[in-house]
Design an enzyme around this catalytic site. Structure first.
Site, PDB file in Angstrom:
ATOM      1  CG  ASN A 165      -0.761  -0.483   2.641  1.00  0.00           C
ATOM      2  OD1 ASN A 165       0.468  -0.896   2.712  1.00  0.00           O
ATOM      3  ND2 ASN A 165      -1.222   0.094   3.244  1.00  0.00           N
ATOM      4  CD  GLU A 202      -1.377   5.089   4.678  1.00  0.00           C
ATOM      5  OE1 GLU A 202      -0.794   5.370   5.696  1.00  0.00           O
ATOM      6  OE2 GLU A 202      -2.138   4.447   5.129  1.00  0.00           O
ATOM      7  CB  CYS A 247      -5.526  -1.602  -1.224  1.00  0.00           C
ATOM      8  SG  CYS A 247      -6.481  -0.352  -0.254  1.00  0.00           S
ATOM      9  CD  GLU A 292      -5.706  -6.251  -1.598  1.00  0.00           C
ATOM     10  OE1 GLU A 292      -5.086  -4.587  -1.081  1.00  0.00           O
ATOM     11  OE2 GLU A 292      -6.250  -6.654  -0.572  1.00  0.00           O
ATOM     12  CB  CYS A 330     -11.250  -2.460   0.367  1.00  0.00           C
ATOM     13  SG  CYS A 330     -10.508  -1.414  -1.494  1.00  0.00           S
ATOM     14  CB  CYS A 386      -8.549  -4.135  -3.838  1.00  0.00           C
ATOM     15  SG  CYS A 386      -7.901  -2.904  -3.383  1.00  0.00           S
TER      16      CYS A 386
HETATM   17  N1  THU Z   1      -5.217  -1.122   2.740  1.00  0.00           N
HETATM   18  C1  THU Z   1      -5.075  -2.072   1.305  1.00  0.00           C
HETATM   19  O1  THU Z   1      -3.591  -1.858   1.469  1.00  0.00           O
HETATM   20  N2  THU Z   1      -5.300  -3.021   1.222  1.00  0.00           N
HETATM   21  C2  THU Z   1      -6.738  -3.740   1.813  1.00  0.00           C
HETATM   22  O2  THU Z   1      -7.243  -5.064   1.716  1.00  0.00           O
HETATM   23  C3  THU Z   1      -6.922  -2.514   3.157  1.00  0.00           C
HETATM   24  C4  THU Z   1      -6.640  -1.745   3.262  1.00  0.00           C
HETATM   25  C5  THU Z   1      -4.519  -0.483   3.442  1.00  0.00           C
HETATM   26  C6  THU Z   1      -5.347   1.115   2.635  1.00  0.00           C
HETATM   27  C7  THU Z   1      -4.087   1.986   3.741  1.00  0.00           C
HETATM   28  O3  THU Z   1      -2.953   2.218   3.228  1.00  0.00           O
HETATM   29  C8  THU Z   1      -4.324   0.740   5.088  1.00  0.00           C
HETATM   30  O4  THU Z   1      -4.752   0.002   4.431  1.00  0.00           O
HETATM   31  C9  THU Z   1      -5.325   1.440   5.622  1.00  0.00           C
HETATM   32  O5  THU Z   1      -6.485   1.372   5.774  1.00  0.00           O
END
Ligand code: THU
Length: 139
Positions: free
Chosen positions: A44, A46, A55, A57, A88, A91
């Site tokens: 991920n 940010e 994310c 994925e 999520c 994704c």
């Molecule tokens: N996140 C992911 O990378 N994948 C997921 O399936 C759920 C959430 C990340 C997004 C953000 O950087 C952090 O997790 C918190 O939500």
């Protein structure tokens, strides 16, 4: 030789080390196997605007697609929790776009110490039943 699910999960855990998570401090890693057996990974990433966060994925999928792949047959996802990390909603829709019919999504705990009984394996229909897809555009 194809990787085992456990080996794909291990690649997701390595990818997680690159996560850029100054806001959530919640690193996630993903590893995907394409239909022709290539492996791509993502973490991920940010952003200070929060909304521009991507994310793990989707980073892995974008990496695969940008390198010419079009079909994904397995995706492994890990965060650092004892419980498995579930993709999520956004994704799930992106996974659906590129999934083979027999896609398997392996949601694993942060470390092997949690035990293999914590690993969940989901089909595309488990992930996103009654989904919108390109077929709808032709009707
Ligand atoms: N996140 C992911 O990378 N994948 C997921 O399936 C759920 C959430 C990340 C997004 C953000 O950087 C952090 O997790 C918190 O939500």
């Amino acid at each position: 030789m194809a990787l085992t699910n456990q080996e794909l999960v291990a690649k997701a855990r390595v990818a997680r080390e690159k996560a850029y998570v100054p806001y959530s401090n919640f690193p996630v890693g993903a590893a995907i196997e394409t239909e022709d057996g290539q492996i791509f990974t993502g973490c991920n990433i940010e952003n200070a605007t929060y909304g521009a966060t991507v994310c793990a994925e989707r980073v892995a999928i974008q990496n695969a697609i940008a390198n010419g792949a079009r079909k994904i047959k397995r995706i492994a996802v890990v965060c650092t929790n004892t419980k498995p990390c579930m993709p999520c909603g956004i994704c799930r829709q992106v996974i659906a776009e590129f999934a083979t019919d027999d896609l398997s999504c392996i949601c694993a705990p942060g470390s092997d110490l949690a035990g293999s009984d914590q690993v969940r394996q989901l089909s595309l229909n488990d992930l996103l039943p009654n989904r919108f897809d390109a077929d709808a555009l032709d009707q």
